[in-house]
Scaffold this active site. Structure first.
Site, mmCIF file in Angstrom:
data_model
loop_
_atom_site.group_PDB
_atom_site.id
_atom_site.type_symbol
_atom_site.label_atom_id
_atom_site.label_comp_id
_atom_site.label_asym_id
_atom_site.label_seq_id
_atom_site.Cartn_x
_atom_site.Cartn_y
_atom_site.Cartn_z
ATOM 1 N N SER A 1 0.849 -1.183 0.000
ATOM 2 C CA SER A 1 0.000 0.000 0.000
ATOM 3 C C SER A 1 0.886 1.234 0.000
ATOM 4 C CB SER A 1 -0.914 0.010 1.228
ATOM 5 O OG SER A 1 -1.735 1.156 1.241
ATOM 6 N N HIS B 1 2.148 12.214 -0.604
ATOM 7 C CA HIS B 1 1.739 13.618 -0.547
ATOM 8 C C HIS B 1 2.971 14.462 -0.872
ATOM 9 C CE1 HIS B 1 -2.145 12.593 1.165
ATOM 10 N NE2 HIS B 1 -1.539 11.810 2.039
ATOM 11 N N HIS C 1 -2.183 7.329 -4.850
ATOM 12 C CA HIS C 1 -2.407 6.139 -4.025
ATOM 13 C C HIS C 1 -2.286 4.913 -4.922
ATOM 14 C CE1 HIS C 1 -5.541 3.006 -3.095
ATOM 15 N NE2 HIS C 1 -4.801 2.932 -2.002
ATOM 16 N N ASN D 1 -2.287 0.383 -4.417
ATOM 17 C CA ASN D 1 -2.106 -0.844 -3.648
ATOM 18 C C ASN D 1 -2.428 -2.054 -4.509
ATOM 19 O OD1 ASN D 1 -4.872 -1.825 -3.315
ATOM 20 N ND2 ASN D 1 -5.177 -0.163 -1.855
ATOM 21 N N THR D 2 -1.816 -3.163 -4.165
ATOM 22 C CA THR D 2 -2.160 -4.452 -4.744
ATOM 23 C C THR D 2 -2.120 -5.469 -3.612
ATOM 24 O OG1 THR D 2 0.152 -4.903 -5.366
ATOM 25 C CG2 THR D 2 -1.267 -3.939 -7.049
ATOM 26 N N ARG D 3 -2.976 -6.467 -3.668
ATOM 27 C CA ARG D 3 -3.090 -7.393 -2.546
ATOM 28 C C ARG D 3 -3.637 -8.746 -3.003
ATOM 29 N NH1 ARG D 3 -6.722 -3.454 -2.535
ATOM 30 N NH2 ARG D 3 -8.915 -3.982 -2.783
ATOM 31 N N HIS E 1 -3.831 7.820 -16.912
ATOM 32 C CA HIS E 1 -4.824 6.835 -17.325
ATOM 33 C C HIS E 1 -4.334 6.009 -18.515
ATOM 34 C CE1 HIS E 1 -8.536 7.466 -14.942
ATOM 35 N NE2 HIS E 1 -8.000 8.655 -14.698
ATOM 36 N N HIS F 1 -20.460 12.442 1.105
ATOM 37 C CA HIS F 1 -20.895 13.623 1.852
ATOM 38 C C HIS F 1 -20.420 14.924 1.214
ATOM 39 C CE1 HIS F 1 -16.925 12.688 3.657
ATOM 40 N NE2 HIS F 1 -16.823 13.996 3.816
ATOM 41 N N GLY G 1 -6.840 -5.704 13.629
ATOM 42 C CA GLY G 1 -5.750 -5.584 14.587
ATOM 43 C C GLY G 1 -4.388 -5.294 13.999
#
Length: 293
Positions: free
Chosen positions: A115, A119, A129, A131-133, A163, A193, A276
């Protein structure tokens, strides 16, 4: 599946090492423009640990964070390989997205990934940003990840180039992937929001399992390997650009939007805290400074 787990975990470490080296090279090569008179930034590396409810070892990883560099104001590149038993809330959330019979009876899991959140010092340089998982349970495995661009000051050329690299990575595997995963990113990185996206998008996918582990893993690797070619040229293009106080103010306000999304809506943040994992590693994505109007 043990061999596949080891392959995935080792590859996340390799990708991490490549990115850390390239980012430190960017710091060294920044010799003109704003912040070039500062010392070149370096990553501070620390181990992270996950402990199960019974106190036993449940894996961990590496947290690598650079602060106050010439190019990067704060960037984190984290990897982890963790395992254990999912709690009731995590099982319920997963069951809402996947058809996994027996998950409540056997909620064991294994997960590994990388991850990254960056900034930037110069507000003309976009935040990013990636990430790969890989995730495994006794009831199924899948891949997820993606990469998205978050500029405070938008440049159409930067968005198009970012892109374009993502599309090429997707097209090499399936020409339907880019449109599908771009739309998924647009939906996922929307801030309800605020009624707007948090950035200019990219690609996002989850629950990816075609039934062929090797093929799907190759696609995941392509997504991860596309990150540096998609992002670094934009930084090299913008890092010497002068900026005004208004530009910096726009960056700080945009960071406020980014923080709101990650704390309120991001599924990865919620999962990491609920299972956790090291809270500092989970919240590494938050910017060093932000502003609200």
């Amino acid at each position: 599946m043990q061999d596949e787990k080891q392959q995935a975990s080792a590859w996340f470490r390799t990708l991490r090492d490549e990115i850390v080296a390239r980012f430190e090279a960017l710091e060294d090569s920044h010799a003109a423009g704003p912040f070039s008179d500062q010392p070149a930034g370096r990553f501070e590396v620390s181990e992270t640990k996950r402990t199960s409810d019974d106190g036993s070892d449940a894996g961990g990883g590496l947290m690598s964070v650079m602060r106050g560099g010439r190019v990067f104001e704060k960037v984190g590149v984290n990897i982890s390989t963790v395992h254990g038993t999912l709690g009731e809330r995590a099982v319920a959330a997963m069951a809402a997205r996947k058809d996994l019979p027996g998950m409540k009876d056997d909620p064991r899991f294994w997960a590994a990934g990388i991850s990254l959140v960056a900034h930037m010092q110069n507000p003309h340089c976009p935040a990013v940003h990636m990430n790969t998982r890989m995730f495994w349970t006794p009831h199924g495995w899948w891949f997820g990840g993606g990469s998205d661009l978050n500029p405070a000051l938008e440049y159409e050329a930067d968005t198009a180039d970012f892109h374009g690299v993502q599309k090429a990575a997707c097209d090499a595997h399936d020409e339907t992937y880019y449109d599908q995963f771009k739309a998924w990113a647009d939906e996922y990185f929307f801030v309800p929001h605020r009624g707007r996206a948090r950035g200019v998008g990219g690609i996002f996918f989850d629950d990816h399992n075609t039934g062929d582990w090797a093929t799907d893993f190759a696609f995941l690797q392509s997504v991860g390997q596309a990150f540096l070619p998609a992002f670094v040229p934009l930084i090299e293009r913008r890092r010497e650009t002068d900026f005004t106080e208004a530009d910096k103010d726009a960056q700080l306000v945009h960071r406020g939007l980014y923080a709101e999304y990650n704390l309120v809506w991001d599924r990865g943040t919620k999962f990491g805290l609920e299972t956790g994992h090291d809270a500092n590693a989970v919240l590494m994505s938050l910017p060093p400074m932000a502003k609200w109007v």
